[in-house]
Design an enzyme around this catalytic site. Structure first.
Site, mmCIF file in Angstrom:
data_model
loop_
_atom_site.group_PDB
_atom_site.id
_atom_site.type_symbol
_atom_site.label_atom_id
_atom_site.label_comp_id
_atom_site.label_asym_id
_atom_site.label_seq_id
_atom_site.Cartn_x
_atom_site.Cartn_y
_atom_site.Cartn_z
ATOM 1 N N GLY A 379 0.823 -1.208 0.000
ATOM 2 C CA GLY A 379 0.000 0.000 0.000
ATOM 3 C C GLY A 379 0.854 1.253 0.000
ATOM 4 O O GLY A 379 1.952 1.297 -0.569
ATOM 5 N N SER A 380 0.361 2.295 0.652
ATOM 6 C CA SER A 380 1.013 3.611 0.592
ATOM 7 C C SER A 380 2.350 3.685 1.322
ATOM 8 O O SER A 380 3.047 4.701 1.226
ATOM 9 C CB SER A 380 0.076 4.682 1.154
ATOM 10 O OG SER A 380 -1.028 4.859 0.294
#
Length: 638
Positions: A379-380
């Protein structure tokens, strides 16, 4: 003689017997001859048998009825190499209508010290297994004296059934299991029949059980894991050697009574921890030693783990499915390696009850498998890496701004219905600092595209992607994509903000943030404690110091700014920079719901002595990555 030795080297004992003299055959039957060779060679662990024929003296070779031919035997055994010389007596005997030379065999052909009527004895001296220690000398796995509950059948008295039922219940066993052990052929009324070992922290239970008639205890050496579930995936466990284990060439020095490490550090450092079993091969009747190898106790393994931090992190994760890694970012020392759900490795030593065993095996979250060394979509949390690659390649600058309007963006119409979406459209001009604070997907997608697939891929490899992690604990390689290539603009854009096909282990993700505290150098992680204070680097200069400072500034804002993605929940008194991440997991394009894994990576930017990565699975309806940040941030409190 050459023919006989050829059969001997092949251990073709039946054919060897056919060449024995009549006198030798009278002293030993074919079955006894074959069985004796097989049993003794098996007993001593004979391998690499080599028998050679020596040179016969010219004087002796002229004898018409009797001749003597020297031979030499060498073999490897459990107790080391055995080598001896002998001299075979051959006699000429009539066989049907012709004469043949036959071997006057005797037991010294097996071992030179062995005579008729004597037997071989093999004595085993078990090595004491080395301990697994944390950085402060606390035992994560230890061999120590533990109580073993036993039953003396003749002392049970009239309350036999009541005592045995109660004992079975307290030991988490079935009555049938106890009865089976009591029915063994060797058991007499006076025998002490071992039933089950008890963990050393259960002395109250031992006291209650032994207050009953017919129930006793003795102390035996056993493996014990003091921290149970909290450190299970680090320590692993040992179990008795199986028949399958003994078939493997690398286990040739094991016997059926040994134990072997099959997971965690018990497996990784098996050779060091196990030591070397001592063996003595001797003639039972005369105690004459044929070969001897002294016992060598196992060596301790001292790790960099801080068991107190390990326990704290496990407590935070317990009840969830996930993993966490804590490092000293300046030295690369692994301070904690945690996976949840977990299991108690003592179960493999002291036994499982059926209910617990079934529950563990049926759990879809696989409690026996470590997660901190497996790969997942980050993810981020990939965004600081994308930023570093963009800065190094000049596709972004620290102060440069990207003009971004709205919540959705696509490169051009060739993307069709596909677009990149960001959470907030509050900013229309976005610099690196704000992009990190607000976790702007569009900013990092554009950064990856402007960098280009080739340079972006090369940048990921500088961070250790598609490369074996240089760590003592086996760790899955982080991957760039399913086929190792970034072969479309959409995949490149998605990779830039963590929603492509990139996958990382929690360990590697933690390591990838260490350049922010090491002048741009990617530290090499380590699990074995030593006196070396200078860190080793996996890759050097993956970013400059000024670039590291700029990224760190943004990561401080992630937590300290009210607009930061990890601002809530607020934990006072900590000096932490970090990044959250949410990875959407969908089974197919049509899957509208899917699940989410939440991430948080943070480090103490003031003290620079702790860096934690944490991943929790299935957080979609639990405030996503905020749930993970709320678990991880308190760990930085003094």
């Amino acid at each position: 003689m050459n023919e006989y030795v050829s059969k001997w080297n092949k251990q073709n004992f039946s054919s060897m017997y056919a060449q024995l003299s009549n006198g030798a055959k009278k002293s030993v039957s074919k079955k006894a001859f074959v069985d004796r060779y097989k049993n003794i060679y098996d007993q001593v662990g004979a391998t690499n048998l080599k028998v050679t024929v020596g040179k016969q003296s010219e004087k002796d070779s002229g004898n018409k009825k009797t001749q003597h031919i020297p031979y030499k035997v060498t073999m490897d055994t459990k107790a080391g190499e055995v080598s001896f010389n002998g001299k075979a007596t051959l006699v000429k005997e009539k066989s049907n209508d012709h004469e043949d030379w036959k071997i006057n065999w005797n037991p010294s052909f097996i071992f030179s010290q062995l005579k008729k009527g004597q037997t071989i004895q093999v004595l085993e001296a078990d090595a004491v297994r080395g301990n697994i220690l944390d950085r402060n000398g606390n035992a994560l796995a230890i061999t120590e004296s533990v109580p073993e509950i036993g039953v003396v059948p003749g002392q049970l008295g009239k309350d036999k059934d009541k005592v045995l039922d109660h004992t079975a219940k307290k030991l988490d066993m079935t009555r049938d299991e106890i009865d089976k052990q009591l029915s063994a052929s060797w058991v007499t009324d006076d025998s002490i029949v071992p039933i089950k070992k008890v963990k050393p922290d259960q002395m109250d239970l031992v006291k209650k059980l032994t207050s009953q008639k017919g129930i006793s205890k003795r102390d035996v050496d056993s493996r014990f894991y003091p921290y149970g579930e909290a450190a299970a995936h680090v320590t692993g466990y040992i179990r008795p050697v199986t028949a399958e284990d003994l078939k493997k060439p690398e286990n040739k020095n094991y016997s059926s009574t040994d134990s072997i490490g099959v997971a965690g550090l018990e497996n990784v450092y098996e050779n060091q921890l196990r030591g070397q079993t001592g063996w003595t091969i001797l003639v039972r009747e005369t105690k004459t030693i044929i070969a001897k190898k002294d016992v060598e106790n196992g060596k301790d393994v001292k790790t960099t783990i801080d068991v107190n931090l390990q326990k704290k992190i496990y407590k935070q994760l317990k009840g969830d499915s996930g993993a966490s890694v804590a490092l000293n970012p300046k030295t690369g020392e692994a301070l904690a390696l945690v996976s949840s759900p977990s299991y108690d490795p003592n179960g493999f030593v002291f036994g499982w009850n059926d209910k617990t065993w079934k529950k563990l095996n049926d759990d879809p979250n696989r409690p026996f498998s470590a997660k901190f060394n497996k790969i997942y979509a980050p993810g981020s949390t990939i965004k600081p890496i994308t930023a570093a690659i963009g800065l190094e390649n000049g596709s972004i600058t620290v102060d440069g701004k990207k003009k971004i309007s709205g919540k959705e963006w696509q490169k051009d119409k060739s993307w069709g219905n596909y677009s990149v979406t960001r959470v907030s459209s509050r900013l229309s001009e976005v610099d690196l600092n704000n992009a990190l604070i607000t976790s702007d997907n569009i900013y990092f997608a554009q950064t990856a595209l402007d960098t280009g697939a080739k340079q972006f891929t090369q940048g990921l490899k500088q961070f250790g992607f598609a490369e074996k992690v240089p760590f003592e604990f086996p760790t899955q390689e982080s991957s760039i994509s399913n086929n190792g290539k970034i072969d479309s603009d959409i995949l490149l854009a998605d990779s830039g903000y963590g929603q492509g096909q990139i996958e990382m282990s929690p360990l590697h993700l933690a390591v990838s943030y260490t350049p922010l505290l090491n002048n741009g150098n990617l530290v090499k992680p380590k699990l074995m404690k030593d006196d070396e204070t200078t860190p080793s680097f996996w890759h050097r200069q993956v970013m400059s110091q000024s670039e590291a400072d700029a990224i760190t500034k943004g990561l401080k804002g992630v937590i300290e700014s009210p607009n930061g993605s990890a601002h809530d929940p607020v934990v006072k008194g900590i000096t932490v920079a970090g990044k959250t991440g949410t990875a959407e997991l969908k089974k197919s394009k049509e899957d509208k719901k899917g699940t989410e894994n939440g991430w948080f990576v943070g480090f103490d930017y003031k003290n620079q002595n702790l860096l934690i990565s944490m991943m929790i699975q299935d957080v979609k309806d639990r405030h996503g990555s905020h749930y993970v940040a709320g678990k991880a941030k308190p760990l930085f409190k003094k």
